[in-house]
Design a protein around this motif. Structure first.
Motif, PDB file in Angstrom:
ATOM      1  N   GLY A   1       0.809  -1.215   0.000  1.00  0.00           N
ATOM      2  CA  GLY A   1       0.000   0.000   0.000  1.00  0.00           C
ATOM      3  C   GLY A   1       0.841   1.263   0.000  1.00  0.00           C
ATOM      4  O   GLY A   1       0.426   2.302  -0.520  1.00  0.00           O
ATOM      5  N   ASP A   2       2.040   1.187   0.586  1.00  0.00           N
ATOM      6  CA  ASP A   2       2.978   2.311   0.585  1.00  0.00           C
ATOM      7  C   ASP A   2       4.187   2.015  -0.294  1.00  0.00           C
ATOM      8  O   ASP A   2       5.228   2.652  -0.158  1.00  0.00           O
ATOM      9  CB  ASP A   2       3.414   2.634   2.020  1.00  0.00           C
ATOM     10  CG  ASP A   2       2.289   3.260   2.827  1.00  0.00           C
ATOM     11  OD1 ASP A   2       1.871   4.372   2.472  1.00  0.00           O
ATOM     12  OD2 ASP A   2       1.813   2.624   3.786  1.00  0.00           O
ATOM     13  N   ARG A   3       4.020   1.012  -1.151  1.00  0.00           N
ATOM     14  CA  ARG A   3       5.023   0.650  -2.151  1.00  0.00           C
ATOM     15  C   ARG A   3       6.361   0.256  -1.532  1.00  0.00           C
ATOM     16  O   ARG A   3       7.433   0.563  -2.054  1.00  0.00           O
ATOM     17  CB  ARG A   3       5.183   1.780  -3.172  1.00  0.00           C
ATOM     18  CG  ARG A   3       3.853   2.182  -3.812  1.00  0.00           C
ATOM     19  CD  ARG A   3       4.033   2.991  -5.040  1.00  0.00           C
ATOM     20  NE  ARG A   3       4.775   2.251  -6.044  1.00  0.00           N
ATOM     21  CZ  ARG A   3       5.388   2.843  -7.079  1.00  0.00           C
ATOM     22  NH1 ARG A   3       5.344   4.161  -7.205  1.00  0.00           N
ATOM     23  NH2 ARG A   3       6.043   2.134  -7.952  1.00  0.00           N
ATOM     24  N   LEU A   4       6.248  -0.467  -0.409  1.00  0.00           N
ATOM     25  CA  LEU A   4       7.420  -1.055   0.242  1.00  0.00           C
ATOM     26  C   LEU A   4       7.058  -2.496   0.588  1.00  0.00           C
ATOM     27  O   LEU A   4       6.868  -2.859   1.750  1.00  0.00           O
ATOM     28  CB  LEU A   4       7.816  -0.255   1.489  1.00  0.00           C
ATOM     29  CG  LEU A   4       8.422   1.121   1.223  1.00  0.00           C
ATOM     30  CD1 LEU A   4       8.543   1.916   2.515  1.00  0.00           C
ATOM     31  CD2 LEU A   4       9.777   1.007   0.529  1.00  0.00           C
ATOM     32  N   SER A   5       6.958  -3.314  -0.438  1.00  0.00           N
ATOM     33  CA  SER A   5       6.485  -4.689  -0.298  1.00  0.00           C
ATOM     34  C   SER A   5       7.327  -5.478   0.696  1.00  0.00           C
ATOM     35  O   SER A   5       8.538  -5.587   0.550  1.00  0.00           O
ATOM     36  CB  SER A   5       6.525  -5.387  -1.669  1.00  0.00           C
ATOM     37  OG  SER A   5       6.137  -6.731  -1.574  1.00  0.00           O
ATOM     38  N   GLY A   6       6.660  -6.010   1.738  1.00  0.00           N
ATOM     39  CA  GLY A   6       7.358  -6.795   2.748  1.00  0.00           C
ATOM     40  C   GLY A   6       7.649  -6.051   4.032  1.00  0.00           C
ATOM     41  O   GLY A   6       8.167  -6.638   4.978  1.00  0.00           O
ATOM     42  N   LEU A   7       7.295  -4.757   4.081  1.00  0.00           N
ATOM     43  CA  LEU A   7       7.570  -3.935   5.272  1.00  0.00           C
ATOM     44  C   LEU A   7       6.268  -3.376   5.836  1.00  0.00           C
ATOM     45  O   LEU A   7       5.488  -2.742   5.116  1.00  0.00           O
ATOM     46  CB  LEU A   7       8.502  -2.782   4.920  1.00  0.00           C
ATOM     47  CG  LEU A   7       8.762  -1.743   6.026  1.00  0.00           C
ATOM     48  CD1 LEU A   7       9.489  -2.376   7.206  1.00  0.00           C
ATOM     49  CD2 LEU A   7       9.544  -0.552   5.476  1.00  0.00           C
ATOM     50  N   ILE A   8       6.034  -3.622   7.128  1.00  0.00           N
ATOM     51  CA  ILE A   8       4.886  -3.050   7.836  1.00  0.00           C
ATOM     52  C   ILE A   8       5.403  -2.373   9.103  1.00  0.00           C
ATOM     53  O   ILE A   8       6.246  -2.926   9.810  1.00  0.00           O
ATOM     54  CB  ILE A   8       3.854  -4.131   8.195  1.00  0.00           C
ATOM     55  CG1 ILE A   8       3.104  -4.600   6.936  1.00  0.00           C
ATOM     56  CG2 ILE A   8       2.856  -3.621   9.238  1.00  0.00           C
ATOM     57  CD1 ILE A   8       2.140  -5.735   7.174  1.00  0.00           C
TER      58      ILE A   8
ATOM     59  N   TRP B   1      14.834  -8.446   1.631  1.00  0.00           N
ATOM     60  CA  TRP B   1      15.407  -7.107   1.447  1.00  0.00           C
ATOM     61  C   TRP B   1      15.193  -6.243   2.686  1.00  0.00           C
ATOM     62  O   TRP B   1      16.036  -5.395   3.001  1.00  0.00           O
ATOM     63  CB  TRP B   1      14.816  -6.429   0.209  1.00  0.00           C
ATOM     64  CG  TRP B   1      13.445  -5.858   0.361  1.00  0.00           C
ATOM     65  CD1 TRP B   1      12.260  -6.436   0.007  1.00  0.00           C
ATOM     66  CD2 TRP B   1      13.096  -4.575   0.917  1.00  0.00           C
ATOM     67  NE1 TRP B   1      11.199  -5.618   0.302  1.00  0.00           N
ATOM     68  CE2 TRP B   1      11.684  -4.461   0.858  1.00  0.00           C
ATOM     69  CE3 TRP B   1      13.826  -3.523   1.451  1.00  0.00           C
ATOM     70  CZ2 TRP B   1      11.003  -3.342   1.317  1.00  0.00           C
ATOM     71  CZ3 TRP B   1      13.138  -2.407   1.917  1.00  0.00           C
ATOM     72  CH2 TRP B   1      11.746  -2.317   1.842  1.00  0.00           C
ATOM     73  N   VAL B   2      14.074  -6.444   3.393  1.00  0.00           N
ATOM     74  CA  VAL B   2      13.814  -5.668   4.609  1.00  0.00           C
ATOM     75  C   VAL B   2      14.865  -5.975   5.664  1.00  0.00           C
ATOM     76  O   VAL B   2      15.359  -5.080   6.360  1.00  0.00           O
ATOM     77  CB  VAL B   2      12.399  -5.962   5.142  1.00  0.00           C
ATOM     78  CG1 VAL B   2      12.141  -5.190   6.436  1.00  0.00           C
ATOM     79  CG2 VAL B   2      11.344  -5.589   4.101  1.00  0.00           C
ATOM     80  N   GLU B   3      15.224  -7.254   5.782  1.00  0.00           N
ATOM     81  CA  GLU B   3      16.278  -7.629   6.729  1.00  0.00           C
ATOM     82  C   GLU B   3      17.615  -7.010   6.332  1.00  0.00           C
ATOM     83  O   GLU B   3      18.375  -6.546   7.181  1.00  0.00           O
ATOM     84  CB  GLU B   3      16.394  -9.154   6.803  1.00  0.00           C
ATOM     85  CG  GLU B   3      15.196  -9.845   7.436  1.00  0.00           C
ATOM     86  CD  GLU B   3      15.010  -9.477   8.894  1.00  0.00           C
ATOM     87  OE1 GLU B   3      16.018  -9.312   9.602  1.00  0.00           O
ATOM     88  OE2 GLU B   3      13.843  -9.345   9.335  1.00  0.00           O
ATOM     89  N   LYS B   4      17.887  -6.976   5.051  1.00  0.00           N
ATOM     90  CA  LYS B   4      19.158  -6.403   4.579  1.00  0.00           C
ATOM     91  C   LYS B   4      19.251  -4.917   4.912  1.00  0.00           C
ATOM     92  O   LYS B   4      20.323  -4.408   5.272  1.00  0.00           O
ATOM     93  CB  LYS B   4      19.300  -6.607   3.073  1.00  0.00           C
ATOM     94  CG  LYS B   4      20.573  -5.983   2.494  1.00  0.00           C
ATOM     95  CD  LYS B   4      20.744  -6.288   1.021  1.00  0.00           C
ATOM     96  CE  LYS B   4      22.018  -5.640   0.484  1.00  0.00           C
ATOM     97  NZ  LYS B   4      22.280  -5.962  -0.930  1.00  0.00           N
TER      98      LYS B   4
END
Length: 274
Positions: A169-176, A192-195
Motif C-alpha cells: 500500500g505504501d510501495r514497500l512490499s514486505g515492510l509493515i 530485502w527488509v532484513e538487509k
C-alpha cells in the motif's frame, strides 16, 4: 545529344538527392531506434558501479508489472543477464523481451517472487533522484507514508495507534510499521527488509513521537525467502519498553481495536515483551 547546362545541373541535383535519401533515412531510423531503446534507468545503470544485472521477462508478461503488480514471480522470467549473477538483496533492472528496462527492484535467488519492484521506468524518468538507490528510495517512501498519515490526522486527539507503513500500500512490499504511542513495531516479511534493517530503523527513529522500536521478523515467511532464524539479527534497537500507553477514544476504539492487522501486531508485541 548535348544537355544544356541548366538542365544538366538540375538532373545532377535530382540524381544526388535521390541517392542520398536512403542514407538520411537510415541515419534517422538509427537515431529514432536509439531514442526508443535508451531509458533513464538504462542510462543510470550504465554508469553504476558495480554493474547491475537485468531480469528479462517472458513475452506477454510485461504489462502485468507495468500496471503496478510489485512482485515478479519466477515463472514470468525468461533469463537473467549479468555476470556474476545477482545475489539476494541486490538491485536489478527488470526488462521486457527486447531487454528494455521497465523498472528496477530487489532480487531474491530463492523466493518464488524473484524480484520486488521498487520503481517503474516512467517514474524514474519523471524523478530520477532515487533511481537504483535503496537508501534514497526508503527515505522518500517512508517520508511519503508519514506525510499521508499526517494529512489523515494521525496521530490525533482520538488515537495514537495506527499503521504507518502498509507494505504494498505504501510501495514497500514486505515492510509493515505499526505505531502504538511512542512504540513502533516493525514487521519484516522480505529478505530485502532484513538487509536494510539499519536504514529502516534509522528513518523510523527520526519521527519525534517514536522513542522505542521493536523489530518483528516473520520467521515462516522469511524462511521461504531463504533466511533462517539463525540468519536474523535479534539485537534491540532501543531500550525495552514495559508499558505501552495507548490513546483511544471511545468513539474511535471500534475502528482501531477491531482492525485485525493492527490488533494482531499489538498482541504480538505484548506477547514477546513478557
Amino acid at each position: 545529344m548535348m544537355i544544356s547546362l541548366p538542365c544538366r545541373n538540375s538532373f545532377l541535383r535530382t540524381f544526388s538527392l535521390y541517392h542520398s535519401a536512403p542514407a538520411i533515412t537510415v541515419a534517422a531510423a538509427a537515431a529514432a531506434y536509439t531514442t526508443t531503446t535508451t531509458t533513464t534507468l538504462q542510462d543510470i545503470a550504465t554508469n553504476h558501479k558495480p554493474g547491475i544485472a537485468k531480469v528479462v521477462l517472458k513475452k506477454g508478461k510485461t504489462q502485468l508489472f507495468r500496471d503496478g503488480s510489485p512482485m515478479v514471480y519466477s515463472g514470468a522470467v525468461d533469463r537473467i543477464i549479468g555476470r556474476p549473477p545477482p545475489k539476494t538483496g541486490d538491485v536489478v533492472l527488470v526488462a521486457d523481451g527486447t531487454e528494455k528496462p521497465i523498472g528496477w527492484g530487489l532480487y531474491n535467488s530463492v523466493s518464488m517472487f524473484c524480484v520486488r519492484l521498487m520503481q517503474l521506468e516512467d517514474e524514474a524518468a519523471r524523478d530520477p533522484s532515487y533511481a537504483l538507490d535503496m537508501d534514497r528510495l526508503l527515505e522518500t517512501r517512508i517520508g511519503a507514508a508519514i506525510d499521508l498519515r499526517t494529512a489523515l490526522g494521525l496521530p490525533s486527539a482520538h488515537t495514537n495507534a495506527y499503521r504507518l507503513v502498509n507494505s504494498e500500500g505504501d510501495r514497500l512490499s514486505g515492510l509493515i510499521v505499526d505505531v502504538f504511542g511512542e512504540l513502533a513495531v516493525i514487521a519484516s516479511s522480505a529478505a530485502w527488509v532484513e538487509k536494510y534493517r539499519q536504514e529502516i530503523e534509522s528513518y523510523i527513529s527520526r519521527i519525534s513521537e517514536i522513542n522505542h522500536i521493536k523489530w518483528r521478523p516473520s520467521a515462516d515467511i522469511l524462511k521461504e525467502e531463504g533466511l533462517e532464524l539463525t540468519d536474523l539479527d535479534d539485537s534491540v534497537a532501543s531500550p525495552s519498553l514495559q508499558t505501552v500507553k495507548l490513546l483511544i477514544s471511545h468513539s474511535f476504539s471500534e475502528s482501531v481495536l477491531n482492525h485485525p492487522l493492527i490488533l494482531y501486531s499489538l498482541l504480538l508485541y505484548l506477547d514477546c515483551s513478557h
